[in-house]
Design an enzyme around this catalytic site. Sequence first.
Site, PDB file in Angstrom:
ATOM      1  N   TYR A   1     -10.956   5.736   3.389  1.00 39.48           N
ATOM      2  CA  TYR A   1     -11.944   5.189   4.316  1.00 39.48           C
ATOM      3  C   TYR A   1     -13.044   6.177   4.669  1.00 39.48           C
ATOM      4  CZ  TYR A   1     -10.409   0.456   4.936  1.00 39.48           C
ATOM      5  OH  TYR A   1     -10.158  -0.874   4.716  1.00 39.48           O
TER       6      TYR A   1
ATOM      7  N   ALA B   1      -5.008  -0.965  -2.157  1.00 38.48           N
ATOM      8  CA  ALA B   1      -4.215  -0.314  -1.113  1.00 38.48           C
ATOM      9  C   ALA B   1      -5.132   0.081   0.039  1.00 38.48           C
ATOM     10  CB  ALA B   1      -3.506   0.914  -1.669  1.00 38.48           C
ATOM     11  N   LYS B   2      -4.672  -0.146   1.249  1.00 36.19           N
ATOM     12  CA  LYS B   2      -5.455   0.182   2.441  1.00 36.19           C
ATOM     13  C   LYS B   2      -5.012   1.568   2.914  1.00 36.19           C
ATOM     14  CE  LYS B   2      -7.009  -2.174   6.671  1.00 36.19           C
ATOM     15  NZ  LYS B   2      -8.405  -2.426   6.294  1.00 36.19           N
ATOM     16  N   THR B   3      -5.706   2.576   2.445  1.00 37.43           N
ATOM     17  CA  THR B   3      -5.290   3.965   2.591  1.00 37.43           C
ATOM     18  C   THR B   3      -6.206   4.714   3.542  1.00 37.43           C
ATOM     19  OG1 THR B   3      -4.723   3.812   0.238  1.00 37.43           O
ATOM     20  CG2 THR B   3      -4.609   5.985   1.262  1.00 37.43           C
TER      21      THR B   3
ATOM     22  N   SER C   1       0.829  -1.201   0.000  1.00 40.46           N
ATOM     23  CA  SER C   1       0.000   0.000   0.000  1.00 40.46           C
ATOM     24  C   SER C   1       0.864   1.253   0.000  1.00 40.46           C
ATOM     25  CB  SER C   1      -0.927   0.014   1.222  1.00 40.46           C
ATOM     26  OG  SER C   1      -1.836  -1.071   1.205  1.00 40.46           O
TER      27      SER C   1
END
Length: 310
Positions: free
Chosen positions: A169, A163-165, A69
């Site tokens: 969120y 990607a965990k951004t 990410s």
Amino acid sequence: MSDRPEMFDGVEEIWLDGEFVDFEDAQIHVLTHALHYGTGVFEGVRCYDTDRGPAIFRWEEHLDRLYSSAEVYDIDIPYTKAELDEATRELIDRENLDSGYIRPIAFYGYGPLGLNPQQSPVQVALAVWPWGAYLGDEALEEGVDVAVSSWRKYSSSQIPTNAKTTGTYVNSVLASLEAKGNGYEEAIVLNKEGNVAEGPGENLFLVRDGELYTTGLAESILDGITRRTVIELAEEMGYTVHDDATISRGELYTADELFFSGTAAEITPIRTVDDNEIGTGTKGPVTDEIQQRFFEVVEEGQPEAWFTPV
């Protein structure tokens, strides 16, 4: 601190930029780039109190995804995976935590404000705290009532969905706020084509005629690590799993069973969608069997390759 949220009661230290600091001293500048532009990446990980002692579940995969990410956003994490691993395990030990939640985060810190973050330093933090069932212990048995959100999941042509951004969120926050404001416990988010994507912080599985279906990566979902676990366990148990499915909104209402999967949610049954009862309106037999197997795995700490001892 008297105004500390209850979930952080008893937490003594945070690891921040290479040092263990007191909880109250883990602070950043108000002009931190990530605060203004969402330029951070993070992970949510669980530590379980297994039969072999406290162990982090699928830690290597979570670390791999954190660094992947970061690469998408040119965030050069100034610590190796080995250094973050060592710091995390020491933090868990210092907090005397047998089981709980782990939050690694890397972000652009205090520097010049503007859309280009590359003159801002990269900061890294690690936090751990006790945490039970994300949607409540009752939800694991009774299931949750959910609503299809009016907010759509962004497409991978707009923002990378793999990607965990932090910034992305806000999409999940809007869906969650809408659901809870309308009396539901969670949301289901559709993608831009109007097909099912996932929950705000969970992947989704549908059961029909004894087979499992979960939305594929092309449906604008995060490649969830618990999702991968469910697929592997279900296939080992003899189930047919369609892991690249396209699921329409209407299929939700006619499913035999539905359940969420995720680090926080673990395996949570869904009993209604938009007030439509799913199956018998209780945890279905397939969901129950997979949920039991999942908790057996984390209780036993097996297979060993999935667990990093603390």
